[in-house]
Design an enzyme around this catalytic site. Structure first.
Site, PDB file in Angstrom:
ATOM      1  N   GLU A 166     -33.558  -4.197  -8.379  1.00 21.00           N
ATOM      2  CA  GLU A 166     -33.212  -4.712  -9.698  1.00 21.00           C
ATOM      3  C   GLU A 166     -33.998  -5.970 -10.091  1.00 21.00           C
ATOM      4  O   GLU A 166     -33.425  -7.058 -10.286  1.00 21.00           O
ATOM      5  CB  GLU A 166     -31.703  -5.002  -9.778  1.00 21.00           C
ATOM      6  N   GLU A 351     -28.051   3.355  -6.771  1.00 20.31           N
ATOM      7  CA  GLU A 351     -26.720   2.720  -6.830  1.00 20.31           C
ATOM      8  C   GLU A 351     -25.926   3.307  -7.977  1.00 20.31           C
ATOM      9  O   GLU A 351     -26.483   3.535  -9.063  1.00 20.31           O
ATOM     10  CB  GLU A 351     -26.803   1.205  -7.096  1.00 20.31           C
TER      11      GLU A 351
END
Ligand code: IFM
Length: 446
Positions: A166, A351
């Site tokens: 991320e 995720e």
């Protein structure tokens, strides 16, 4: 309703990260990370929580892999703590730190679980922060050296590796909003950090391939299907700009050698510190694309932000404990968009999950029905994307264990396994048993 069976070889996994579960923050020569420093500073995390012990995974790794085996997982996404490998972020490898990840990889392989390491999930060595952190261009080179060393040691037993977790989140929250480590609030720091990270992604890609040409390299990008808050042209355009900014700002420099057109007034090249040959340096033909997705984002037009857009509108779906809207179609829509826009790449859902505070009842059972419902909806939405032709190789629920949820401390519980942080007892929640059945049956009703 029809039964959907996932393709042969599809991986069923969970994801965690080093700082959120390992604890042992000073063990075996580990250096201080920016998150150690940040959480040890008063007022930065809810209740002053820190990850000195977290889930004590560093000392309970075998027990945790046994639990993964009990669920029947076939993939485990974890991250490597840079300060365990190079305590100061540069210089010789700390053998004991690397040993831990070698043992982890070997233990996973013995259990029939694919190891999927991530090289950077936010725990920058504090010494590198002291030297300027991600806004400083030299970090790209240091990171590539670290990446090469990890790949050289682990690359014979690992098929796939993620470079970053991320990048948009850690540059934004850490450098513009200041709510995550290192706690800076500056547009320029954010702009410069973003560009260094893109160069680091390119440098690391080449460094890894130089020692392990067969290793398949990706990054886990935070993504969220962006939808206009109102059915109006200006919101539609705002949603598109927000998509370019939040979802693919770190992906397109790698795949296309340019930043997407997200800013109303054009790319802030000067603030980002872009130099003539930099974009070639950012380019890296990633072998796979990781998608971390939790929700959708409704977007409205706004004149007062550099991208002319902000999340807005009321949530329609239920909210998790993070206040994130449950919206399963977002996973289908995002996967299909990446499939369409980048020529059918190999995708991993790296995720997906939800925070709910369900705890053991009088019989010791954790009845987390809301998590079962969440996962069922999102996995069914993913199944539809696979059915429509997206090349999705795996799905990873966030997370294996309740853990240190960054500035939120321990109150937001994302685990399929409940952790009692006083005794470190682990209890499989109902969702873990439900997931075990999906894995056994390799599919579900959609
Ligand atoms: O816990 C985080 C993880 O570290 C990165 N992705 C989102 C998760 C939930 O907030």
């Amino acid at each position: 309703m029809a039964r959907f069976t996932f393709p042969d070889g599809f991986h069923w996994g969970v994801a965690t990260s080093s700082h959120q579960i390992e604890g042992a923050w000073r063990a075996d020569g580990k250096g201080e990370s920016i998150w150690d420093r940040f959480s040890h500073t008063a007022g930065r995390t809810v209740g002053g929580a820190n990850a000195d012990v977290a889930c004590d995974h560093y000392d309970r790794m075998q027990e945790d892999v046994d639990l993964m085996r009990e669920i029947g997982l076939t993939s485990y996404r974890f991250s490597i703590a840079w300060p365990r490998i190079q305590p100061e972020g540069r210089g010789p490898v700390n053998g004991k730190g690397m040993d831990f990840y070698q043992r982890l990889v070997d233990t996973l392989l013995e259990a029939g679980i694919r190891p999927l390491p991530t090289l950077y999930h936010w725990d920058l060595p504090q010494a590198l922060q002291d030297a300027g952190g991600w806004p400083e261009r030299d970090l790209a080179g240091y990171f590539a050296e670290y990446a090469e060393r990890c790949a050289a040691v682990l690359g014979d037993r690992v098929e796939r590796i993620a470079i970053f977790n991320e990048p948009w989140i850690f540059t934004l929250l850490g450098h513009l909003l200041g709510t995550h480590a290192p706690g800076i609030r500056s547009f320029e720091a954010f702009a410069r950090a973003s560009h260094t990270v893109c160069m680091a992604q390119g440098d690391a890609f080449r460094a890894i391939k130089s020692v392990r040409p067969d290793l398949q390299i990706g990054t886990a990008f935070s993504m969220s299907a962006c939808e206009p808050a109102r059915d109006e042209q200006e919101d539609l355009e705002a949603a598109e700009r927000y998509h370019r900014f939040a979802n693919v700002f770190f992906l397109e420099p790698a795949l296309l050698g340019r930043y997407p057109d997200a800013f109303v007034g054009g790319l802030p090249e000067e603030a980002m510190g872009i130099r003539p040959d930099d974009m070639e340096r950012c380019r890296a033909p990633l072998d796979w694309i990781g998608i971390n997705l939790y929700s959708r984002t409704r977007v409205e037009h706004r004149d007062d932000t550099p991208i002319g857009a902000m999340p807005g509108g009321e949530a329609i779906g239920p909210l998790t404990d993070m206040g994130w809207e449950v919206w399963p179609d977002a996973l289908h829509d995002m996967v299909m968009r990446i499939h369409r826009d980048y020529d059918g790449p190999s995708i991993e859902v790296t995720e997906n999950g939800c925070a709910y505070d369900d705890a053991p009842d009088a019989n010791g059972r954790v009845q987390d029905g809301r998590r079962v419902e969440y996962l069922e909806g999102y996995i069914a939405a993913l199944a539809r994307a696979v059915e429509e032709g997206a090349q999705v190789e795996g799905y990873h629920a966030w997370s294996l264990l309740d853990n240190f949820e960054w500035a939120e401390g321990y109150e937001k519980r994302f685990g399929l396994i409940y952790v009692d942080f006083v005794t470190q007892t682990r209890t499989l929640k109902d969702s873990a048993r439900w997931y075990a059945r999906v894995i056994r049956e390799h599919g579900l009703e959609i």
